[in-house]
Design a protein around this motif. Structure first.
Motif, PDB file in Angstrom:
ATOM      1  N   ASP A   7       0.753  -1.093  -0.256  1.00 56.23           N
ATOM      2  CA  ASP A   7      -0.061  -0.041  -0.177  1.00 56.23           C
ATOM      3  C   ASP A   7       0.928   1.166   0.079  1.00 56.23           C
ATOM      4  O   ASP A   7       0.684   2.209  -0.919  1.00 56.23           O
ATOM      5  CB  ASP A   7      -1.026  -0.132   1.071  1.00 56.23           C
ATOM      6  N   SER A  31       2.217   1.576  -4.078  1.00 50.97           N
ATOM      7  CA  SER A  31       1.429   1.777  -4.185  1.00 50.97           C
ATOM      8  C   SER A  31       1.325   3.666  -4.459  1.00 50.97           C
ATOM      9  O   SER A  31       0.926   4.325  -5.218  1.00 50.97           O
ATOM     10  CB  SER A  31       0.017   0.881  -4.622  1.00 50.97           C
ATOM     11  N   ASN A  32       1.182   3.665  -2.800  1.00 48.60           N
ATOM     12  CA  ASN A  32       0.930   4.975  -2.565  1.00 48.60           C
ATOM     13  C   ASN A  32       2.517   6.170  -3.331  1.00 48.60           C
ATOM     14  O   ASN A  32       1.656   7.603  -3.963  1.00 48.60           O
ATOM     15  CB  ASN A  32       0.399   5.350  -1.423  1.00 48.60           C
ATOM     16  N   ASP A  75       1.720   6.603  -7.685  1.00 49.71           N
ATOM     17  CA  ASP A  75       0.138   7.437  -7.482  1.00 49.71           C
ATOM     18  C   ASP A  75       0.591   8.726  -6.878  1.00 49.71           C
ATOM     19  O   ASP A  75       0.819   9.999  -8.094  1.00 49.71           O
ATOM     20  CB  ASP A  75      -0.831   6.525  -6.578  1.00 49.71           C
ATOM     21  N   GLN A  76       1.581   9.104  -5.632  1.00 45.74           N
ATOM     22  CA  GLN A  76       1.987  10.552  -5.501  1.00 45.74           C
ATOM     23  C   GLN A  76       3.030  10.809  -6.278  1.00 45.74           C
ATOM     24  O   GLN A  76       2.591  12.384  -6.958  1.00 45.74           O
ATOM     25  CB  GLN A  76       2.262  10.494  -4.202  1.00 45.74           C
TER      26      GLN A  76
END
Length: 399
Positions: free
Chosen positions: A52, A55-56, A59-60
């Motif tokens: 997680d 993945s975050n 994305d950022q």
């Protein structure tokens, strides 16, 4: 650490961890949906938290660029503090490194060796804890290799090999093939009594077993996070005891090594007063963020159930597997003393090639390694009885 869960951890974790930490931990490991995974001594699967966090980050990084860079940098500093909490040392003694080899080389290359100095190492070390010391032979350093006894490292043998020329004893906490866990407190006490420092390759033990650096003053330590710590490859930690910082030459210097890192217009080569002086340039933000998230699981369980809980669980499972395999007539190499056991059980089946056992395991979604002369099962705290029985079924098919 106390026995009550700390509110700093996610609230959704706390009640479940207090009730059954191992089932909770299993729920945080997507690998369990398919595999009985026993290869943590090679490369551990990512925890859900690590997945997680990474993945975050992706994305950022794709949508926001470096507008959130301070958040990423703050996460690295949290990892530094959490690693220090895990080891009971000062955050300034923690260096964020890409791998164990880097941490070892910081010391091996940076120490002010003199011709005639010596370093003592057990036989059968993983090359990461051998080649950096052998590389010092060109500087006149004598590298002394001490034989093991059926996988066991005897501290008395290490001390017997040392003399007035010995500056360092470099050892693995847990043998990568045998699983033998060294009594680090005894080694450090005996080495320091003779003015010898201790370097600990902690990759096969960190997180699994407690190490209080205030009580057991290891001089240097390194560990990658991609095995038992369930983080990604390319993200780990090193520890350089504060009193030794000025003794280690910083051979890889960059903008991150200095006190005023962001003063690009008037740069000054004034090294930081922390182990972070060895972090020369840009960090592996995505990897370190993943490791940070994974490490939180270890700290949460230790906070709720005590520092010994994870190690006790792993040794209990390893002992259980050892008994199940012996019942089949399989030869195992688990240490006789539970204090020297780890999550690693190495075994061999008469008439069966280790590679064949590993291959059949993969066919049945049981993941093992071949190490030494046998098959290596490396058991984590989230493994359970069902996992063990799946492994035993594979082995039984060869008996």
């Amino acid at each position: 650490m106390g026995s009550d869960c700390d509110s700093s951890f996610p609230s959704a974790w706390l009640d479940v961890i207090q009730t059954d930490p191992w089932d909770w931990w299993r729920s945080q490991m997507p690998i369990t949906e398919k595999f009985a995974y026993f290869d943590h001594a090679a490369v551990g699967p990512l925890s859900q938290g690590a997945f997680d966090a990474m993945s975050n980050f992706l994305d950022q990084a794709s949508r926001l660029g470096d507008t959130v860079w301070p958040t990423w940098a703050a996460r690295n500093e949290k990892l530094r503090r959490d690693a220090a909490k895990l080891l009971n040392c000062a955050p300034r003694e923690i260096c964020l490194v890409p791998n164990t080899s880097t941490g070892i080389n910081i010391v091996a290359e940076g120490w002010p060796w003199q011709a005639g100095d010596s370093v003592v190492i057990p036989d059968g070390e993983f090359p990461s804890n051998l080649f950096p010391w052998m590389n010092q032979q060109s500087r006149g350093v004598d590298v002394r290799i001490v034989p093991r006894h059926e996988g066991e490292v005897r501290i008395g043998d290490l001390m017997e090999a040392a003399d007035q020329s010995t500056r360092m004893i470099a050892v693995s906490w847990v043998g990568y093939a045998s699983g033998f866990r060294l009594d680090i407190a005894d080694l450090v006490a005996r080495a320091h009594q003779r003015g010898i420092m201790v370097f600990l390759d902690a990759i096969q033990g960190l997180g699994m077993f407690p190490l209080d650096l205030e009580r057991v003053p290891v001089d240097f330590l390194a560990a990658d996070g991609h095995k038992w710590l369930l983080g990604p490859e390319g993200a780990g930690i090193a520890m350089i005891r504060g009193e030794h910082l000025s003794k280690i030459r910083v051979g890889n210097v960059g903008w991150g090594s200095v006190k005023n890192s962001y003063n690009y217009n008037e740069p000054k080569l004034e090294l930081r007063d922390e182990a972070a002086r060895f972090e020369a340039g840009s960090a592996n933000m995505v990897g370190l963020g993943g490791l940070s998230a994974s490490l939180e699981m270890f700290l949460a369980v230790r906070q709720c159930h005590g520092d010994q809980a994870i190690g006790d669980r792993v040794v209990s499972l390893a002992t259980r597997l050892d008994g199940l395999l012996r019942d089949l007539g399989v030869q195992t190499s688990l240490a006789a003393d539970p204090e020297n056991r780890s999550g690693i059980v190495n075994f061999s089946v008469a008439g069966a090639e280790p590679a064949a056992i590993r291959s059949r395991g993969l066919e049945q979604d049981v993941v093992l390694s071949c190490r030494g002369s046998g098959v290596r099962a490396s058991i984590h705290a989230y493994n359970n009885e069902d996992d063990l029985q799946r492994l035993v079924a594979v082995v039984r098919s060869f008996c």
